[in-house]
Write an enzyme that holds these catalytic residues in place. Structure first.
Site, PDB file in Angstrom:
ATOM      1  N   ASP A 197      -7.630   4.216  -2.587  1.00  0.00           N
ATOM      2  CA  ASP A 197      -8.471   5.341  -2.892  1.00  0.00           C
ATOM      3  C   ASP A 197      -8.259   6.450  -1.882  1.00  0.00           C
ATOM      4  O   ASP A 197      -9.043   7.361  -1.797  1.00  0.00           O
ATOM      5  CB  ASP A 197      -9.911   4.872  -2.845  1.00  0.00           C
ATOM      6  CG  ASP A 197     -10.704   5.503  -3.958  1.00  0.00           C
ATOM      7  OD1 ASP A 197     -11.891   5.280  -4.010  1.00  0.00           O
ATOM      8  OD2 ASP A 197     -10.090   6.245  -4.756  1.00  0.00           O
ATOM      9  N   THR A 218      -1.794   1.571  -4.790  1.00  0.00           N
ATOM     10  CA  THR A 218      -2.303   2.628  -3.930  1.00  0.00           C
ATOM     11  C   THR A 218      -3.807   2.664  -4.037  1.00  0.00           C
ATOM     12  O   THR A 218      -4.372   2.501  -5.098  1.00  0.00           O
ATOM     13  CB  THR A 218      -1.720   4.006  -4.284  1.00  0.00           C
ATOM     14  OG1 THR A 218      -2.590   4.607  -5.232  1.00  0.00           O
ATOM     15  CG2 THR A 218      -0.350   3.885  -4.844  1.00  0.00           C
ATOM     16  N   ASP A 253       0.871  -1.158   0.000  1.00  0.00           N
ATOM     17  CA  ASP A 253       0.000   0.000   0.000  1.00  0.00           C
ATOM     18  C   ASP A 253       0.921   1.224   0.000  1.00  0.00           C
ATOM     19  O   ASP A 253       2.114   1.101   0.291  1.00  0.00           O
ATOM     20  CB  ASP A 253      -0.845  -0.064   1.268  1.00  0.00           C
ATOM     21  CG  ASP A 253      -1.715   1.140   1.421  1.00  0.00           C
ATOM     22  OD1 ASP A 253      -2.255   1.568   0.400  1.00  0.00           O
ATOM     23  OD2 ASP A 253      -1.851   1.637   2.541  1.00  0.00           O
ATOM     24  N   LYS A 286      -1.552  29.072  -8.404  1.00  0.00           N
ATOM     25  CA  LYS A 286      -0.583  27.983  -8.238  1.00  0.00           C
ATOM     26  C   LYS A 286      -1.129  26.762  -8.950  1.00  0.00           C
ATOM     27  O   LYS A 286      -2.355  26.571  -9.027  1.00  0.00           O
ATOM     28  CB  LYS A 286      -0.337  27.694  -6.759  1.00  0.00           C
ATOM     29  CG  LYS A 286      -1.518  27.093  -6.016  1.00  0.00           C
ATOM     30  CD  LYS A 286      -1.156  26.825  -4.569  1.00  0.00           C
ATOM     31  CE  LYS A 286      -2.373  26.278  -3.839  1.00  0.00           C
ATOM     32  NZ  LYS A 286      -2.206  26.267  -2.401  1.00  0.00           N
ATOM     33  N   LYS A 309      -7.134  -4.826  -5.283  1.00  0.00           N
ATOM     34  CA  LYS A 309      -5.842  -5.165  -4.691  1.00  0.00           C
ATOM     35  C   LYS A 309      -5.753  -6.668  -4.486  1.00  0.00           C
ATOM     36  O   LYS A 309      -4.765  -7.309  -4.835  1.00  0.00           O
ATOM     37  CB  LYS A 309      -5.697  -4.481  -3.325  1.00  0.00           C
ATOM     38  CG  LYS A 309      -5.471  -2.996  -3.402  1.00  0.00           C
ATOM     39  CD  LYS A 309      -5.226  -2.453  -2.009  1.00  0.00           C
ATOM     40  CE  LYS A 309      -4.981  -0.948  -2.028  1.00  0.00           C
ATOM     41  NZ  LYS A 309      -4.627  -0.407  -0.741  1.00  0.00           N
ATOM     42  N   PHE A 338      -9.882  24.866  -7.993  1.00  0.00           N
ATOM     43  CA  PHE A 338      -9.074  23.777  -8.524  1.00  0.00           C
ATOM     44  C   PHE A 338      -9.976  22.746  -9.178  1.00  0.00           C
ATOM     45  O   PHE A 338     -11.047  22.460  -8.689  1.00  0.00           O
ATOM     46  CB  PHE A 338      -8.332  23.150  -7.353  1.00  0.00           C
ATOM     47  CG  PHE A 338      -7.483  22.003  -7.731  1.00  0.00           C
ATOM     48  CD1 PHE A 338      -6.183  22.213  -8.125  1.00  0.00           C
ATOM     49  CD2 PHE A 338      -7.979  20.719  -7.709  1.00  0.00           C
ATOM     50  CE1 PHE A 338      -5.397  21.160  -8.473  1.00  0.00           C
ATOM     51  CE2 PHE A 338      -7.194  19.661  -8.055  1.00  0.00           C
ATOM     52  CZ  PHE A 338      -5.892  19.888  -8.439  1.00  0.00           C
ATOM     53  N   ARG A 347       6.860  16.681  -4.758  1.00  0.00           N
ATOM     54  CA  ARG A 347       5.629  17.094  -5.441  1.00  0.00           C
ATOM     55  C   ARG A 347       5.737  18.596  -5.675  1.00  0.00           C
ATOM     56  O   ARG A 347       5.827  19.369  -4.729  1.00  0.00           O
ATOM     57  CB  ARG A 347       4.423  16.778  -4.572  1.00  0.00           C
ATOM     58  CG  ARG A 347       4.301  15.308  -4.252  1.00  0.00           C
ATOM     59  CD  ARG A 347       3.620  15.099  -2.920  1.00  0.00           C
ATOM     60  NE  ARG A 347       2.224  15.473  -2.968  1.00  0.00           N
ATOM     61  CZ  ARG A 347       1.237  14.597  -3.044  1.00  0.00           C
ATOM     62  NH1 ARG A 347       1.503  13.317  -3.089  1.00  0.00           N
ATOM     63  NH2 ARG A 347      -0.003  14.988  -3.055  1.00  0.00           N
ATOM     64  N   ASN A 398      -8.609  -0.758   3.850  1.00  0.00           N
ATOM     65  CA  ASN A 398      -8.718  -1.112   2.441  1.00  0.00           C
ATOM     66  C   ASN A 398      -7.635  -2.095   2.004  1.00  0.00           C
ATOM     67  O   ASN A 398      -7.652  -2.585   0.901  1.00  0.00           O
ATOM     68  CB  ASN A 398      -8.687   0.156   1.568  1.00  0.00           C
ATOM     69  CG  ASN A 398      -7.438   0.946   1.810  1.00  0.00           C
ATOM     70  OD1 ASN A 398      -6.720   0.692   2.782  1.00  0.00           O
ATOM     71  ND2 ASN A 398      -7.160   1.884   0.945  1.00  0.00           N
ATOM     72  N   ASP A 399      -6.725  -2.367   2.889  1.00  0.00           N
ATOM     73  CA  ASP A 399      -5.695  -3.356   2.545  1.00  0.00           C
ATOM     74  C   ASP A 399      -6.030  -4.734   3.081  1.00  0.00           C
ATOM     75  O   ASP A 399      -5.303  -5.694   2.832  1.00  0.00           O
ATOM     76  CB  ASP A 399      -4.344  -2.918   3.104  1.00  0.00           C
ATOM     77  CG  ASP A 399      -3.981  -1.522   2.682  1.00  0.00           C
ATOM     78  OD1 ASP A 399      -4.173  -1.226   1.498  1.00  0.00           O
ATOM     79  OD2 ASP A 399      -3.519  -0.743   3.526  1.00  0.00           O
TER      80      ASP A 399
END
Lengths: 1020, 338
Positions: free
Chosen positions: A503, A501, A219, A387, A628, A364, A421, A651-652
């Site tokens: 959600d 990865t 994950d 930005k 997954k 955005f 990033r 979620n894993d």
């Protein structure tokens, strides 16, 4: 965190009495496992209201920033999305377990074969010899024919030879695994002092499989990354700040860094913020206008809410951690965002409170990949601050910025190379008149009934042009400690790591970019990779096409690089897989959730798997929990490899359950993953220790243990088989009954257990330095059917010598005092003694790590054998139970004979010497890496560790890769401008922000509407 | 403030419970000896072992060579008796047999006389089990519950003493040795006691307690194949009678293989036989009672001298020589690879 909002019509129902009168009806989609989609309609007061995922709280969510909410239960129990996503729980076994079961069945078959052979022998013997011998030994009552005697003898032999089926094996294996589990629990190096959690082996049955892992499914958030964004670097006006002086950069441990910048001048500074480059602060304090404008932008252009509980104690409620990091950075550098109203933003600029008039937020979204604010400063100047993604923003700059753009672009490349990033910041002055005109058009557009979005987008587009570049920010998605090193080492150990990865990124985030960024920052992706394929197709055909293209490219690459070698291979082996595995060059695959859904369909899964397995790194983003699990299942199904899934969140869980080994990160995310996992610890970096040290040792020990165990049982039991040919197949045992009872329990169990628990071939540091040491486990070299047969052969060889050497010596032999030597009891004692000595010497050879415990057990077992032998053959016991201890006086009479000892010595020599010679030859001719390491250890030749140092010096040319990633979501700007949230609660956002899967606890409150709701699902 | 103080030690208390101990055992850092197969150690081990095997082998062969042994198959030579015994109705009729042998050399030192049996499966499971050690210890036992069947009791319920197939099939030939010396015939003096293990004679076998032996065995009957009762095995020697009779004890120590030899008598070293058996002509006088031809077996009488390694069996010496040979070969292979 995600934003969830009630539908406007129901959000008014804030008190219980009105809520009680609510009589709406929900018609919605049937239960499914898609976490990011929901479609439904609320029928209420003859009106239709659409319901989307925005209005849903999923089971397993935890409310954040919201004290309470009322809800309507739409699905309950197994219909909830979370339950729909949970895979089946399967009982996990290791491959060695399965192999062991097969082998035990084989051994059982072998036992029956031996029984049949001896039974036939018995029938023949009774027919030929026994029939004549009846004068001295009449057949038992009820036995009238040789055949029936043979039948009885079959069962007798099954009973006698049953020791060949290692019943105590299972118990011993469990004991060893338990020991290994304790070592994992006890390991101080897997103890996280910060969270005070030691590693925990939650199952004791999978340890040795840790030494065989080939695929790791990880994950991302919470496992690889901490989900903490840190303002790490920035580029202002062509000057890059944030580099730490003394080092290359990114993987400097915290301790080695110089003192962080001191922000004590600023009373409003966030004490948690750290920055390492003092020059940026100097630039602020010197009044560099560019730097000021840069931070002003950061403090103005965002959708963060502030909360000031007491004077100076500011809390930011950011919808995305990225934004929080940026605003916090501005705050510490003296541009403190203090508070906002729908129309104003108050900022403390270097101590001065300035209130800007907020004219517009150009929100955005995923297509625009940028956000802007238009503010009016106290001086009356109107300014647009923007930005956004570098790819978008750099095209919208004023041409005069070209030089600066080039420099900044270089910086951006650098940041992207480090996996940071990036965002580009720009601003633009607006003429009052132009703004008035634009604002008027905006007003009209937003009031327009149709095509509102389009019209707004066009307006936004129009104003965000010809901007001036201010600089760029680089945010570090903070990795967990030691992640890049761990991944590098695991990769060197030939373990393939797939990042799946979930959600958890905000739904609006451009996931592929984030994932790619993380891939770079944790060294999964490198710039020297030949190509990174990104699959984002939305239809089956697109995905198939993209996969096909990727394969073709890999093939072309290998053909051109390998000079047709692999091409020939393709002709010879016609199997696509082998071709793909022979690919030259490093490739990586990034696949999106919706593409993955197609790729996992039955007709494409093999294609997908082949492509993915040919790549060095695979990143799947935005996959659902069930996907997954499906990916893991796919690899399990076709690759016959051991898979390990590691994750921290709910979620894993299904992935953790599906994989051969599930590892849960115990930490902030709740305990759900941990509860489903087989191993848990709190840091991803412990994985390397778990696999390379514990797993490797576990596998090694288990294999050595199994080999020895089968060997010793065969050596022990087969002697009866040979003796059968000399005693009329009468099921006479060679040994005393007590020896048979005690052999497996007392004489031979403890030394091999000690080896199985404590053995080490190379010290733990070496297995980190030489990750290749892990490979034998993956290739299953140490215990497989071949090794098993070698052990069995060795056991049978030993048993042959063990029987025939004493036989040769005893036949017609006499003692030195003239009495008969070859009596049955003396023979039994001689064979038993030589057997115990031979297997003890053998375990001594097998033991590579003689701790005090090993010494104690090995010598102790031998001592125990002789002590028990003499005790059993003592007068006292015989006097008490004459019929049970019939070997009275045997030990002292037999073991006093030099011939007996010479026999034992000869047996030992001929049983052991070939083994020693064979091992030595193997060591000499075909040394394993572990042997070499062990040897170099012995010679004390310190070799340089094979660590691959960080390979990337700078950017390796090629095309520019955007480091842009921004986990942000649309819709916030509107919310702020409307001022709606401020009316409802001056502190918190009105939409409840929620985090899925933080705990298993039912956090959903069932209020009045709740009871009736499961029925509504049926209507949908 | 007070609260803080009290919570601090509590925290300190809980902390070690979560953190694993830093002991060598738990951290798998126990000091250990890590042996390694190095060329030097392996080759020297092989060399020493080879030398050991060679010397042992040579001395064993030399020793075995010095043993003098004579073996006579008298079931073959006394074929008339074999024939007679084949019919079990003749069990009571005596059959005598004489066999002449010639010793070409002196048999010096202690000389032992063995009877050998071939194809007699004393190691058969049911046979070896068919005894009652408790009975042989002189205890009063119900043999019905032992493994002695079918040689436990007679049909009228009289228990057999000793019971079981082993005892019943006891070797009951008598063998005497005569030395033909200058046309006179001298009986070679033989020792019939002292041939069994001390533990057997004194621990494992005991006669039942009573004022005399026949009273001790009152209420029991001899095994069916026996000619006389157990308390008549040696009427001359009280200490060799009943269960503690040496011949009986030796028979009861069952052999590991179907072909075996049991010690029958030792030559008493007195008179002409002080140094052993001188070379010359000898005659065995055998009272042939034990039938073997029925089960295709053979009987031997054996005379043998003894050395430190036992009798004349050369196997061990040859095996040692073979092993040393083999080890030398291994050393050469290893050397050539190294």
């Amino acid at each position: 965190m995600k934003v969830r909002q009630a539908t406007p019509v129901t959000s008014e129902l804030a008190d219980i009495s009105t809520l009680a009168r609510f009589d709406g009806e929900v018609i919605c989609e049937p239960p499914n496992n898609k976490l990011d989609k929901f479609g439904g309609t609320l029928y209420w007061k003859e009106n239709k209201f659409p319901l989307s995922n925005q209005n849903m709280l999923l089971r397993g969510c935890v409310l954040r920033n919201t004290e309470w909410c009322f809800g309507l239960v739409v699905f309950a129990g197994p219909d909830t999305k979370l339950m729909q996503n949970s895979g089946r729980t399967k009982f996990k076994r290791t491959s060695i377990d399965r192999l062991m079961n097969t082998l035990v069945l084989w051994i059982f078959g072998f036992l029956v074969c031996m029984g049949v052979i001896l039974a036939i022998g018995n029938a023949i013997w009774e027919h030929e010899v026994g029939v004549c011998f009846q004068i001295y030994l009449p057949w038992d009552e009820g036995v009238h024919s040789a055949v029936f005697s043979g039948f009885l003898s079959f069962w007798s032999y099954i009973i006698i030879l049953n020791t060949v089926v290692p019943i105590s094996l299972y118990v011993s294996v469990e004991v060893i695994r338990l020991g290994h589990s304790y070592f994992i629990n006890w390991d101080k190096k897997m103890y996280c002092a910060k969270r005070r959690t030691p590693a925990e082996a939650r199952t004791t049955t999978l340890n040795e499989e840790l030494g065989q892992v080939e695929y790791i499914f990880s994950d991302k958030t919470g496992t690889l990354t901490q989900n903490i964004m840190v303002f790490s670097k920035c580029s202002v006006n062509g000057h890059s700040y944030g580099d730490v002086q003394d080092v290359l950069g990114h993987n400097v441990e915290l301790g080695e860094r110089p003192e962080p910048v001191d922000f004590s001048f600023n009373p409003l500074a966030d004490p948690g913020f750290q920055f390492w480059d003092p020059s940026l602060l100097e630039a602020v304090q010197l009044g560099d206008p560019h730097v000021h404008e840069f931070f002003r932008l950061l403090s103005l252009c965002h959708t963060v809410m502030s909360e000031e509980k007491s004077e100076g104690e500011l809390y930011y409620k950011a919808q995305s951690p990225d934004e929080g990091a940026l605003v916090t950075a501005a705050r510490n550098f003296g541009f403190v965002f203090r508070s906002r109203t729908p129309k104003t933003i108050t900022v403390h600029e270097l101590g001065r409170a300035i209130t800007y008039q907020l004219l517009a937020i150009l929100d955005f979204n995923n297509i625009r990949k940028r956000m802007s604010v238009i503010v009016r400063s106290p001086e009356g100047k109107i300014r647009l601050y923007c930005k956004g993604a570098d790819t978008i923003l750099l095209e919208r700059l004023h041409p005069s910025n070209q030089d600066l753009t080039n420099v900044t672009t270089d910086h951006l490349n650098e940041y992207a190379g480090e996996g940071l990033r990036t965002l580009v910041l720009a601003c633009k002055d607006l003429e009052e008149s132009y703004y008035e005109d634009w604002a008027e058009r905006l007003r009209r557009a937003s009031g327009a009934p149709e095509a509102r979005e389009d019209r707004l987008a066009r307006l936004y587009d129009e104003v965000e042009r010809d901007m001036t570049l201010l600089g760029a920010t680089a945010i570090e998605d903070k990795l967990q400690q030691g992640v890049p090193e761990t991944i590098a080492i695991l990769t060197l150990a030939n373990i393939k790591i797939w990042v799946l990865t979930g959600d958890k990124q905000a739904p609006g985030s451009p996931c592929a970019e984030t994932a790619v960024n993380i891939g770079y920052s944790c060294k999964m992706l490198t710039d020297d990779m030949t190509e990174v394929f990104v699959v984002t197709g939305h239809t089956v055909l697109e995905v198939r096409e993209e996969l096909r293209k990727a394969r073709e490219k890999m093939m072309d690459g290998s053909r051109s690089m390998g000079n047709g070698f692999s091409y020939q291979e393709k002709l010879s082996s016609s199997k696509l897989t082998s071709v793909l595995e022979a690919i030259a060059g490093e490739y990586a695959l990034v696949i999106n959730g919706h593409s993955l859904a197609h790729a996992l369909e039955a007709d494409m899964e093999v294609e997908f798997l082949e492509t993915a397995c040919a790549c060095k790194a695979v990143i799947c983003c935005r996959v659902t929990p069930l996907q997954k699990a499906q990916v893991v299942e796919l690899v399990k199904k076709y690759k016959k490899a051991v898979t390990l899934a590691i994750g921290d969140g709910a979620n894993d869980v299904s992935m953790i359950k599906t994989a051969h080994i599930g590892v849960g990160i115990s930490g902030q995310e709740g305990i759900q993953a941990v509860l489903a996992s087989d191993y848990s610890f709190s840091q991803f970096k412990f994985l390397q220790r778990l696999l390379l040290v514990h797993g490797r040792w576990s596998y090694l020990r288990m294999c050595k243990f199994l080999c020895y165990f089968f060997y010793k049982n065969f050596a022990f039991t087969m002697v009866h088989f040979w003796f059968g040919f000399f005693c009329g197949f009468s099921a006479q045992t060679v040994y005393d009954q007590y020896f048979i009872t005690l052999y497996n329990i007392v004489y031979t169990s403890l030394p091999v257990l000690a080896m199985g628990v404590f053995d080490q071939d190379v010290p733990e540091q070496r297995s980190m330095e030489y990750p290749k040491l892990y490979e034998p486990g993956q290739l299953n070299l140490l215990f497989n059917k071949r090794e098993f047969f070698i052990c069995i052969a060795q056991g049978i060889y030993t048993s042959v010598l063990m029987f025939f050497i004493p036989y040769g010596v005893f036949a017609d032999a006499t003692r030195d005092d003239g009495a008969q030597l070859a009596d049955y009891q003396s023979f039994a004692v001689t064979v038993a003694t030589s057997l115990v000595i031979v297997v003890s010497v053998q375990i001594g050879l097998d033991t590579g790590f003689w701790t005090a415990i090993n010494h104690f057990f090995i010598w102790g077992s031998l001592a125990a054998y002789f002590a028990i032998l003499f005790a059993m053959h003592s007068d006292g016991l015989f006097q008490m139970f004459p019929n049970q201890f019939r070997f009275v006086g045997n030990a002292q009479n037999t073991l006093a004979q030099p011939t007996v000892w010479l026999t034992i010595a000869l047996t030992t020599v001929v049983c052991i010497m070939p083994v020693v010679a064979f091992r030595f030859l193997k060591l000499d001719l075909k040394p394993e890496l572990s042997d070499t390491v062990r040897y170099t250890q012995l010679v004390r030749k310190k070799q340089k560790p094979q660590h691959r140092c960080a390979r990337r010096g700078g950017c390796g040319g090629g095309s520019r890769r955007s480091g842009y990633a921004f986990s942000h979501q649309e819709g916030f700007g509107e919310l702020i401008m409307s001022g709606k949230n401020m009316r409802l609660s001056s502190l918190a956002l009105s939409g409840f922000t929620a985090r899925p899967g933080a705990a298993w606890i039912e956090t959903l409150r069932r209020k009045k509407g709740g009871e009736s709701s499961p029925d509504t699902a049926a209507k949908g | 403030m007070k609260n803080k103080k009290s919570s601090a030690p509590q925290e300190a208390e809980t902390r070690p419970s979560r953190c694993p101990d830093n002991s060598a055992f738990k951290q798998q850092k126990l000091p250990a000896w890590k042996p390694q197969l190095t060329a030097a150690s392996v080759l020297s081990t092989f060399f020493l072992t080879g030398a050991f095997c060679l010397s042992v082998g040579v001395s064993l062969i030399v020793a075995a060579k010095s043993v003098r042994e004579i073996q006579v198959d008298y079931s073959d030579k006394c074929s008339h008796c074999s024939k007679l015994r084949e019919n079990s109705s003749n069990w009571n009729s005596e059959c005598l047999c004489s066999i002449n042998i010639t010793l070409a050399e002196d048999m010096l030192g202690d000389v032992f006389m063995y009877y050998g049996l071939q194809n007699f499966y004393q190691n058969h499971r049911r046979y070896a089990l068919s005894r009652s050690d408790e009975q042989l210890l002189g205890r009063n036992v119900d043999v019905q519950n032992s493994y002695c069947a079918p040689f436990a009791t007679y049909q009228n319920g009289t228990p057999m003493a000793p019971c079981g197939a082993i005892a019943n099939s006891m070797f009951n030939d008598t063998i005497d040795l005569f030395y033909n010396f200058n046309s006179s015939v001298i009986q070679v003096p033989l020792l019939k006691t002292g041939n069994s293990w001390w533990t057997d004679k004194n621990v494992k076998f005991r006669n039942p307690e009573s004022h005399n032996l026949s009273a001790a065995f009152a209420g029991t009957a001899r095994p069916p194949y026996w000619h006389k009762a157990v308390y008549l095995l040696d009427e001359e020697d009280e200490k060799n009678n009943g269960y503690i009779n040496d011949d009986f004890i030796i028979w009861m120590r069952v052999s590991a293989f179907a072909t075996f030899r049991n010690l029958y008598r030792r030559i008493s070293r007195k008179g002409q036989f002080t140094d052993g058996l001188p070379a010359g002509n000898y005659t065995f006088h055998i009272s042939y009672n034990f039938p073997v031809s029925k089960f295709k077996g053979k009987k031997y009488v054996i005379l043998s001298t003894m050395v430190w390694s036992g009798g004349s069996n050369p196997f061990l010496g040859i095996a040692y020589l073979g092993a040393s040979q083999w080890i030398v070969q291994l050393v050469f292979i290893l050397r050539s690879q190294w």
